[in-house]
Scaffold this motif. Structure first.
Motif, PDB file in Angstrom:
ATOM      1  N   ILE A 161       8.135   8.392  -4.377  1.00  0.00           N
ATOM      2  CA  ILE A 161       6.958   7.623  -3.951  1.00  0.00           C
ATOM      3  C   ILE A 161       7.422   6.595  -2.923  1.00  0.00           C
ATOM      4  O   ILE A 161       8.462   5.961  -3.101  1.00  0.00           O
ATOM      5  CB  ILE A 161       6.300   6.890  -5.146  1.00  0.00           C
ATOM      6  N   LEU A 162       6.642   6.448  -1.842  1.00  0.00           N
ATOM      7  CA  LEU A 162       6.988   5.485  -0.797  1.00  0.00           C
ATOM      8  C   LEU A 162       5.851   4.481  -0.622  1.00  0.00           C
ATOM      9  O   LEU A 162       4.699   4.857  -0.422  1.00  0.00           O
ATOM     10  CB  LEU A 162       7.255   6.202   0.529  1.00  0.00           C
ATOM     11  N   ILE A 163       6.199   3.203  -0.720  1.00  0.00           N
ATOM     12  CA  ILE A 163       5.231   2.106  -0.583  1.00  0.00           C
ATOM     13  C   ILE A 163       5.708   1.185   0.524  1.00  0.00           C
ATOM     14  O   ILE A 163       6.915   1.017   0.736  1.00  0.00           O
ATOM     15  CB  ILE A 163       5.123   1.320  -1.914  1.00  0.00           C
ATOM     16  N   ALA A 164       4.765   0.602   1.258  1.00  0.00           N
ATOM     17  CA  ALA A 164       5.095  -0.416   2.255  1.00  0.00           C
ATOM     18  C   ALA A 164       4.458  -1.728   1.842  1.00  0.00           C
ATOM     19  O   ALA A 164       3.431  -1.743   1.168  1.00  0.00           O
ATOM     20  CB  ALA A 164       4.585  -0.002   3.630  1.00  0.00           C
ATOM     21  N   PHE A 165       5.081  -2.835   2.234  1.00  0.00           N
ATOM     22  CA  PHE A 165       4.415  -4.121   2.027  1.00  0.00           C
ATOM     23  C   PHE A 165       4.750  -5.071   3.167  1.00  0.00           C
ATOM     24  O   PHE A 165       5.786  -4.939   3.829  1.00  0.00           O
ATOM     25  CB  PHE A 165       4.742  -4.737   0.661  1.00  0.00           C
ATOM     26  N   VAL A 166       3.828  -6.005   3.420  1.00  0.00           N
ATOM     27  CA  VAL A 166       4.033  -7.016   4.462  1.00  0.00           C
ATOM     28  C   VAL A 166       4.109  -8.382   3.791  1.00  0.00           C
ATOM     29  O   VAL A 166       3.519  -8.597   2.728  1.00  0.00           O
ATOM     30  CB  VAL A 166       2.912  -6.992   5.519  1.00  0.00           C
ATOM     31  N   THR A 167       4.847  -9.281   4.424  1.00  0.00           N
ATOM     32  CA  THR A 167       5.157 -10.559   3.792  1.00  0.00           C
ATOM     33  C   THR A 167       4.750 -11.747   4.666  1.00  0.00           C
ATOM     34  O   THR A 167       4.543 -11.615   5.877  1.00  0.00           O
ATOM     35  CB  THR A 167       6.675 -10.681   3.540  1.00  0.00           C
ATOM     36  N   ASN A 168       4.665 -12.899   4.024  1.00  0.00           N
ATOM     37  CA  ASN A 168       4.528 -14.147   4.770  1.00  0.00           C
ATOM     38  C   ASN A 168       5.835 -14.931   4.633  1.00  0.00           C
ATOM     39  O   ASN A 168       6.820 -14.427   4.087  1.00  0.00           O
ATOM     40  CB  ASN A 168       3.311 -14.949   4.293  1.00  0.00           C
ATOM     41  N   LYS A 169       5.847 -16.159   5.097  1.00  0.00           N
ATOM     42  CA  LYS A 169       7.079 -16.948   5.139  1.00  0.00           C
ATOM     43  C   LYS A 169       7.599 -17.343   3.762  1.00  0.00           C
ATOM     44  O   LYS A 169       8.743 -17.784   3.626  1.00  0.00           O
ATOM     45  CB  LYS A 169       6.868 -18.201   5.988  1.00  0.00           C
ATOM     46  N   GLU A 170       6.770 -17.184   2.732  1.00  0.00           N
ATOM     47  CA  GLU A 170       7.202 -17.570   1.389  1.00  0.00           C
ATOM     48  C   GLU A 170       8.009 -16.475   0.693  1.00  0.00           C
ATOM     49  O   GLU A 170       8.604 -16.712  -0.354  1.00  0.00           O
ATOM     50  CB  GLU A 170       5.983 -17.928   0.531  1.00  0.00           C
ATOM     51  N   TYR A 171       8.042 -15.292   1.272  1.00  0.00           N
ATOM     52  CA  TYR A 171       8.763 -14.189   0.635  1.00  0.00           C
ATOM     53  C   TYR A 171      10.273 -14.401   0.745  1.00  0.00           C
ATOM     54  O   TYR A 171      10.789 -14.767   1.802  1.00  0.00           O
ATOM     55  CB  TYR A 171       8.384 -12.863   1.286  1.00  0.00           C
ATOM     56  N   GLU A 172      10.956 -14.175  -0.358  1.00  0.00           N
ATOM     57  CA  GLU A 172      12.417 -14.299  -0.376  1.00  0.00           C
ATOM     58  C   GLU A 172      13.029 -12.959   0.016  1.00  0.00           C
ATOM     59  O   GLU A 172      13.048 -12.018  -0.765  1.00  0.00           O
ATOM     60  CB  GLU A 172      12.902 -14.718  -1.771  1.00  0.00           C
ATOM     61  N   PHE A 215       0.836  -1.205   0.000  1.00  0.00           N
ATOM     62  CA  PHE A 215       0.000   0.000   0.000  1.00  0.00           C
ATOM     63  C   PHE A 215       0.869   1.252   0.000  1.00  0.00           C
ATOM     64  O   PHE A 215       2.015   1.246   0.453  1.00  0.00           O
ATOM     65  CB  PHE A 215      -0.963   0.006   1.196  1.00  0.00           C
ATOM     66  N   LEU A 216       0.280   2.328  -0.510  1.00  0.00           N
ATOM     67  CA  LEU A 216       0.964   3.609  -0.645  1.00  0.00           C
ATOM     68  C   LEU A 216       1.004   4.327   0.700  1.00  0.00           C
ATOM     69  O   LEU A 216       0.022   4.323   1.441  1.00  0.00           O
ATOM     70  CB  LEU A 216       0.229   4.460  -1.678  1.00  0.00           C
ATOM     71  N   LEU A 217       2.140   4.939   1.016  1.00  0.00           N
ATOM     72  CA  LEU A 217       2.277   5.728   2.230  1.00  0.00           C
ATOM     73  C   LEU A 217       2.228   7.212   1.880  1.00  0.00           C
ATOM     74  O   LEU A 217       2.704   7.621   0.816  1.00  0.00           O
ATOM     75  CB  LEU A 217       3.594   5.398   2.935  1.00  0.00           C
ATOM     76  N   ASP A 218       1.645   8.008   2.771  1.00  0.00           N
ATOM     77  CA  ASP A 218       1.529   9.444   2.505  1.00  0.00           C
ATOM     78  C   ASP A 218       2.526  10.249   3.345  1.00  0.00           C
ATOM     79  O   ASP A 218       3.371   9.675   4.056  1.00  0.00           O
ATOM     80  CB  ASP A 218       0.090   9.928   2.750  1.00  0.00           C
ATOM     81  N   LYS A 219       2.410  11.568   3.287  1.00  0.00           N
ATOM     82  CA  LYS A 219       3.357  12.449   3.974  1.00  0.00           C
ATOM     83  C   LYS A 219       3.338  12.232   5.481  1.00  0.00           C
ATOM     84  O   LYS A 219       4.380  12.250   6.143  1.00  0.00           O
ATOM     85  CB  LYS A 219       3.026  13.907   3.648  1.00  0.00           C
ATOM     86  N   HIS A 234       1.500 -12.528   8.784  1.00  0.00           N
ATOM     87  CA  HIS A 234       2.435 -11.511   8.306  1.00  0.00           C
ATOM     88  C   HIS A 234       3.687 -11.542   9.166  1.00  0.00           C
ATOM     89  O   HIS A 234       3.629 -11.268  10.358  1.00  0.00           O
ATOM     90  CB  HIS A 234       1.785 -10.136   8.367  1.00  0.00           C
ATOM     91  N   VAL A 235       4.804 -11.881   8.579  1.00  0.00           N
ATOM     92  CA  VAL A 235       6.021 -12.065   9.358  1.00  0.00           C
ATOM     93  C   VAL A 235       7.067 -10.973   9.133  1.00  0.00           C
ATOM     94  O   VAL A 235       8.047 -10.910   9.857  1.00  0.00           O
ATOM     95  CB  VAL A 235       6.667 -13.439   9.065  1.00  0.00           C
ATOM     96  N   GLY A 236       6.881 -10.135   8.157  1.00  0.00           N
ATOM     97  CA  GLY A 236       7.875  -9.094   7.907  1.00  0.00           C
ATOM     98  C   GLY A 236       7.274  -7.914   7.176  1.00  0.00           C
ATOM     99  O   GLY A 236       6.173  -7.993   6.638  1.00  0.00           O
ATOM    100  N   SER A 237       8.002  -6.809   7.164  1.00  0.00           N
ATOM    101  CA  SER A 237       7.552  -5.641   6.405  1.00  0.00           C
ATOM    102  C   SER A 237       8.753  -4.961   5.757  1.00  0.00           C
ATOM    103  O   SER A 237       9.876  -5.066   6.249  1.00  0.00           O
ATOM    104  CB  SER A 237       6.811  -4.654   7.312  1.00  0.00           C
ATOM    105  N   PHE A 238       8.485  -4.282   4.651  1.00  0.00           N
ATOM    106  CA  PHE A 238       9.535  -3.591   3.909  1.00  0.00           C
ATOM    107  C   PHE A 238       9.005  -2.270   3.373  1.00  0.00           C
ATOM    108  O   PHE A 238       7.795  -2.074   3.238  1.00  0.00           O
ATOM    109  CB  PHE A 238      10.019  -4.451   2.733  1.00  0.00           C
ATOM    110  N   LEU A 239       9.939  -1.389   3.068  1.00  0.00           N
ATOM    111  CA  LEU A 239       9.620  -0.129   2.402  1.00  0.00           C
ATOM    112  C   LEU A 239      10.185  -0.170   0.988  1.00  0.00           C
ATOM    113  O   LEU A 239      11.272  -0.714   0.767  1.00  0.00           O
ATOM    114  CB  LEU A 239      10.225   1.056   3.156  1.00  0.00           C
TER     115      LEU A 239
END
Length: 200
Positions: A61-72, A20-24, A174-179
């Protein structure tokens, strides 16, 4: 439009649950949380410098995402330096981690491997080591039209909690998050400006 396409691409990536998109306001809050995290020094990991997150926070542009155990997870993004020498790093290969776990010469903290002999030397010094965390390019997103750079960075535990608080989920899925920071070419910035005018 550019952000939406990047988010769609992330949703089609194995192991990513939600992007999802992050705002100011989000950017300001994350900057505050990352600054707070850098004030907390660790005896073995030292003072943290999350160069990767700083770069994403400066992106167009800044986006965040969350992952499960299958994400590399991105590899080779963390190094621990002491007096210019690398004494620790992240290891993504489970077989390699097992090798270090069974060695008397190394300490293993999760996926971080540190030279035990160097840690012993730290007991007699007041100079802390440095933990450097870098970003990794997302080649797939960088191949999109109008994108000049796309960087994926791993945020602090404070930012991780903040990102996860913005989406509803249950259990331990959800086990992790990234920007993800996207920088846009000149022509793309024109398109983005036009799109913002239409929406507003």
């Amino acid at each position: 439009m550019i952000a939406e396409k990047a988010i769609d691409m992330l949703h089609n990536t194995k192991g990513i649950e939600k992007a999802f998109l992050l705002d100011k306001t989000d950017l300001e809050k994350i900057s505050e949380l990352e600054e707070k995290d850098e004030q907390v020094n660790s005896k073995y990991f030292g003072k943290k410098h999350n160069i990767g997150v700083k770069k994403t926070l400066m992106a167009d542009i800044l986006i965040a995402f969350v992952t499960n155990k299958e994400y590399e997870w991105p590899k080779d993004t963390l190094k621990i330096l002491y007096q210019g020498e690398i004494i620790g790093r992240d290891v993504s290969n489970n077989t390699e981690i097992e090798k270090y776990i069974n060695s008397r010469d190394y300490c293993v903290f999760g996926n971080i491997v540190v030279d035990f002999r160097k840690i012993r030397d730290l007991r007699d010094t007041t100079e802390p080591p440095l933990m450097i965390i870098s970003a990794k390019p997302s080649e797939e997103i960088e191949n999109m039209n109008f994108i000049s750079e796309a960087l994926i960075a791993s945020p602090s535990r404070y930012t991780d909690t903040y990102i996860k608080s913005k989406i509803p989920f249950e259990g331990e899925l959800h086990v992790g998050s990234f920007l993800v920071g996207l920088n846009i070419e000149k022509e793309g910035k024109k398109q983005l400006a036009i799109s913002n005018l239409v929406e507003n």
